[in-house]
Design a protein around this motif. Structure first.
Motif, PDB file in Angstrom:
ATOM      1  N   ASP A 201       0.822  -1.217   0.002  1.00  0.00           N
ATOM      2  CA  ASP A 201      -0.082  -0.090  -0.098  1.00  0.00           C
ATOM      3  C   ASP A 201       0.815   1.341  -0.069  1.00  0.00           C
ATOM      4  O   ASP A 201       0.683   2.171  -0.869  1.00  0.00           O
ATOM      5  N   TYR A 202       1.910   1.172   1.138  1.00  0.00           N
ATOM      6  CA  TYR A 202       2.765   2.399   0.674  1.00  0.00           C
ATOM      7  C   TYR A 202       3.320   2.746  -0.158  1.00  0.00           C
ATOM      8  O   TYR A 202       3.557   3.724  -0.633  1.00  0.00           O
ATOM      9  N   LYS A 203       4.039   1.450  -0.738  1.00  0.00           N
ATOM     10  CA  LYS A 203       4.705   1.765  -2.139  1.00  0.00           C
ATOM     11  C   LYS A 203       3.837   2.179  -3.266  1.00  0.00           C
ATOM     12  O   LYS A 203       4.167   2.853  -4.439  1.00  0.00           O
ATOM     13  N   GLY A 204       2.483   1.671  -3.201  1.00  0.00           N
ATOM     14  CA  GLY A 204       1.447   2.030  -4.185  1.00  0.00           C
ATOM     15  C   GLY A 204       1.119   3.500  -3.928  1.00  0.00           C
ATOM     16  O   GLY A 204       0.227   4.166  -4.692  1.00  0.00           O
ATOM     17  N   GLY A 205       1.632   4.353  -3.003  1.00  0.00           N
ATOM     18  CA  GLY A 205       1.264   5.802  -2.692  1.00  0.00           C
ATOM     19  C   GLY A 205       0.431   6.096  -1.775  1.00  0.00           C
ATOM     20  O   GLY A 205       0.121   7.168  -1.406  1.00  0.00           O
ATOM     21  N   LYS A 206       0.057   5.146  -0.927  1.00  0.00           N
ATOM     22  CA  LYS A 206      -0.703   5.260   0.371  1.00  0.00           C
ATOM     23  C   LYS A 206       0.225   5.664   1.475  1.00  0.00           C
ATOM     24  O   LYS A 206       0.439   4.789   2.166  1.00  0.00           O
ATOM     25  N   GLN A 207       0.336   6.802   1.523  1.00  0.00           N
ATOM     26  CA  GLN A 207       1.484   7.290   2.621  1.00  0.00           C
ATOM     27  C   GLN A 207       1.026   6.758   4.060  1.00  0.00           C
ATOM     28  O   GLN A 207       1.615   6.661   4.866  1.00  0.00           O
ATOM     29  N   LYS A 208      -0.467   6.738   4.278  1.00  0.00           N
ATOM     30  CA  LYS A 208      -1.132   6.556   5.589  1.00  0.00           C
ATOM     31  C   LYS A 208      -0.657   5.096   6.073  1.00  0.00           C
ATOM     32  O   LYS A 208      -0.859   5.087   7.292  1.00  0.00           O
ATOM     33  N   ALA A 209      -0.305   4.285   5.043  1.00  0.00           N
ATOM     34  CA  ALA A 209      -0.017   2.924   5.394  1.00  0.00           C
ATOM     35  C   ALA A 209       0.977   2.944   6.429  1.00  0.00           C
ATOM     36  O   ALA A 209       1.238   1.838   7.443  1.00  0.00           O
ATOM     37  N   ILE A 210       1.962   3.933   6.526  1.00  0.00           N
ATOM     38  CA  ILE A 210       2.874   3.857   7.468  1.00  0.00           C
ATOM     39  C   ILE A 210       2.803   4.154   8.952  1.00  0.00           C
ATOM     40  O   ILE A 210       3.065   3.229   9.870  1.00  0.00           O
ATOM     41  N   GLY A 211       1.539   4.638   9.152  1.00  0.00           N
ATOM     42  CA  GLY A 211       1.088   4.829  10.694  1.00  0.00           C
ATOM     43  C   GLY A 211       0.699   3.417  11.085  1.00  0.00           C
ATOM     44  O   GLY A 211       0.998   3.221  12.177  1.00  0.00           O
ATOM     45  N   PHE A 212       0.287   2.725  10.316  1.00  0.00           N
ATOM     46  CA  PHE A 212      -0.223   1.185  10.834  1.00  0.00           C
ATOM     47  C   PHE A 212       1.222   0.525  11.409  1.00  0.00           C
ATOM     48  O   PHE A 212       1.381  -0.302  12.023  1.00  0.00           O
ATOM     49  N   LEU A 213       2.196   0.863  10.343  1.00  0.00           N
ATOM     50  CA  LEU A 213       3.535  -0.174  10.537  1.00  0.00           C
ATOM     51  C   LEU A 213       4.256   0.567  11.771  1.00  0.00           C
ATOM     52  O   LEU A 213       4.855  -0.332  12.601  1.00  0.00           O
ATOM     53  N   VAL A 214       4.080   1.630  11.954  1.00  0.00           N
ATOM     54  CA  VAL A 214       4.572   2.374  13.172  1.00  0.00           C
ATOM     55  C   VAL A 214       4.279   1.744  14.275  1.00  0.00           C
ATOM     56  O   VAL A 214       4.665   1.309  15.469  1.00  0.00           O
ATOM     57  N   GLY A 215       2.582   1.742  14.388  1.00  0.00           N
ATOM     58  CA  GLY A 215       2.089   1.204  15.510  1.00  0.00           C
ATOM     59  C   GLY A 215       2.313  -0.452  15.720  1.00  0.00           C
ATOM     60  O   GLY A 215       2.541  -0.653  16.868  1.00  0.00           O
ATOM     61  N   GLN A 216       2.387  -0.993  14.748  1.00  0.00           N
ATOM     62  CA  GLN A 216       3.065  -2.478  14.905  1.00  0.00           C
ATOM     63  C   GLN A 216       4.375  -2.543  15.477  1.00  0.00           C
ATOM     64  O   GLN A 216       4.507  -3.507  16.435  1.00  0.00           O
ATOM     65  N   THR A 217       5.199  -1.801  15.125  1.00  0.00           N
ATOM     66  CA  THR A 217       6.616  -1.734  15.714  1.00  0.00           C
ATOM     67  C   THR A 217       6.251  -1.219  17.086  1.00  0.00           C
ATOM     68  O   THR A 217       7.221  -1.955  18.103  1.00  0.00           O
ATOM     69  N   MET A 218       5.826  -0.259  17.548  1.00  0.00           N
ATOM     70  CA  MET A 218       5.593   0.126  18.834  1.00  0.00           C
ATOM     71  C   MET A 218       5.030  -0.828  19.841  1.00  0.00           C
ATOM     72  O   MET A 218       5.211  -1.217  20.967  1.00  0.00           O
TER      73      MET A 218
END
Ligand code: ADP
Ligand code: MG
Ligand code: ZN
Length: 481
Positions: A439-456
């Motif tokens: 999703d992120y690579k496809g241009g959905k910048q917001k997807a990073i929020g989920f990844l930050v959340g998973q890392t935290m």
């Protein structure tokens, strides 16, 4: 209902003073303790024992009198109120009838209808009685004299209140003044503040007061409000039926929501009051008055004004913080230590109030120290712990005043700022969430929020979120090439 009625209410409020020792002897006033362990010949009424007035009781009573705009009686006296009851070992209570220590005061209260004054008829000093314990199992009654001789002041208002809201505002105002003075903790549930409600009704416009009843056993604001509403209705019903209200003492049963007669005026005892011959008259010198005046604390209205000048925090916060002397002290001390009034206020208004409500406690019950709150704020500011971890530590502080630095160290709660230590976790999160990566690579910048959340989450909240964000971006960019 055909007619329009007005309720008239006057209160008699008993407050247990926060002295270390009893009013006429050196026994401890500490609550609890083995039955009859805080007793001596004076407070158990042994013949030949002699009372001596505790000076602190006099000073507290005068301080409360000054705070409620009373005249202080310069030559006061104690009187004996004679009655027989097993919790009263002398067969009389030492109180003040003829020359009470304070008279003719008033306090300002504020309700939805604005401000008004409630007159104080008098304040007098007296001793508390012991406690009877009725043991149904053993079929006997036992007596504990630990409370016998604990100092009380009784604050008698004029019949100036007209509804439950005014009564609660009056009690809250008194409670705040007395807590600010440190003269009592004023806890209704624990009995260090007790209110008897005198209530009558009359037709609107009528000059004379109606016949009143007195209600006892009211140990919460909720019970007081219910009892007032109920008693008003009961008296109006009587009058509407053409019957008379009987002057009597009634006991409110809050569980059942009704009151019943305890004793009527006809049964009222003649207490045969007379001046206590064992105690000296009390002379209040100008010097003593000056000393007490000089020790009066900054009260709430003054404190509110000063906070507005000194601290950049919302007026709403100031209102809540200053409602409790204990909370105000905590706020000031923590702020002096960390220099961050807004952050201190946020902890008080947010987590503190939330936990107090959850545990059904008062601000006076707060146990954590200002030093620990200041340390917690500094830990967050320094980036040593994250917001969610701070909340977790705060809960522990709230419960048992843990030292946040020690607690964070002992439980390994420090935020990880080290890229090396985070890299493995971030890589794992990326590998486990291919959809978000796509999703992120496809241009959905917001997807990073989920990844930050998973890392935290994987780090149990202990990673620097800014750093995680940056690392994720970099690693996603890298793999995109
Ligand atoms: P007593 O001497 O019987 O104790 P007080 O005159 O001292 O009676 O009054 C006790 C309390 O009752 C006071 O707080 C007073 O304001 C209140 N009070 C007196 N008369 C009335 C009334 N008619 N209606 C409501 N409250 C009253
Ligand atoms: Mg009275
Ligand atoms: Zn004693």
């Amino acid at each position: 209902m055909s007619k329009n009625y007005e309720t008239v209410i006057g209160l008699e409020v008993h407050v247990e003073l926060a002295t270390k020792t009893k009013i006429f002897c050196g026994c401890s006033t500490a609550f609890g303790g083995e039955p009859n362990s805080h007793t001596c010949p004076v407070c158990t009424g042994m013949p030949g024992s002699l009372p001596v007035l505790n000076k602190q009781v006099l000073e507290y009573a005068i301080a409360v009198g000054l705070a409620t705009n009373c005249e202080i009686t310069r030559d006061a006296k104690f009187d004996r109120k004679n009655y027989f009851y097993p919790d009263n070992p002398q067969n009389y209570q030492i109180s003040q009838l003829y020359l009470p220590i304070c008279k003719n005061g008033r306090v300002e209260i504020e309700t939805g209808n604005g401000k008004k004054y409630v007159g104080i008829h008098e304040i007098h000093m007296e001793e508390d009685a012991g406690k009877l314990i009725h043991d149904e199992w053993e079929d006997c009654s036992l007596v504990d004299y630990n409370r016998s001789g604990v100092p009380l002041i009784e604050i008698v208002s004029e019949p100036d209140m007209r509804d439950a809201e005014e009564v609660i505002a009056y009690l809250e105002t008194l409670r705040m003044l007395i807590q600010y003075l440190g003269a009592s903790d004023c806890k209704l549930q624990e009995g260090s503040m007790r209110a008897d409600v005198n209530l009558s009704v009359r037709e609107v416009g009528e000059k004379e007061f109606g016949t009143r009843t007195e209600m006892k056993n009211l140990n919460s604001f909720r019970a007081i409000t219910h009892a007032i509403e109920h008693e008003r209705e009961r008296q109006i019903d009587l009058l509407e039926e053409g019957k008379a209200v009987v002057q009597e003492t009634r006991r409110w049963d809050d569980n059942r929501g009704y009151s019943y007669a305890m004793r009527s005026k006809e049964d009222a005892q003649d207490y045969r009051y007379f001046p206590d011959p064992d105690l000296m008259p009390v002379h209040v010198s100008e010097e003593m008055l000056d000393k007490i005046r000089a020790k009066q604390p900054e009260f709430r209205t003054e404190k509110i004004e000063r906070y507005k000048r000194e601290f950049d925090i919302p007026a709403y916060d100031i209102g809540i913080i200053t409602e409790s002397k204990h909370m105000a002290d905590l706020f000031e001390e923590a702020t002096a230590l960390c220099g961050q009034p807004k952050k201190v206020s946020n902890w008080l208004m947010g987590e503190t109030l939330r936990l107090l409500k959850e545990k059904n406690e008062d601000p006076e019950d707060i146990r954590f120290s200002p030093k620990h709150l200041a340390q917690l704020i500094s830990l967050v500011d320094a980036g040593a712990i994250t917001g969610p971890v701070a909340k977790e530590v705060f809960e522990k502080m709230f419960e048992e005043d843990v030292d946040p630095e020690v607690y964070v160290e002992a439980h390994g709660l420090k935020t990880v700022h080290d890229e090396g230590a985070l890299r493995e976790v971030v890589e794992k999160v990326l590998a486990q969430n291919p959809q978000s990566v796509a999703d992120y690579k496809g241009g959905k910048q917001k997807a990073i929020g989920f990844l930050v959340g998973q890392t935290m989450k994987a780090m149990k909240g202990k990673a620097d979120p800014g750093l995680v964000n940056r690392m994720l971006k970099e690693m996603l960019e890298e793999t995109a090439k």
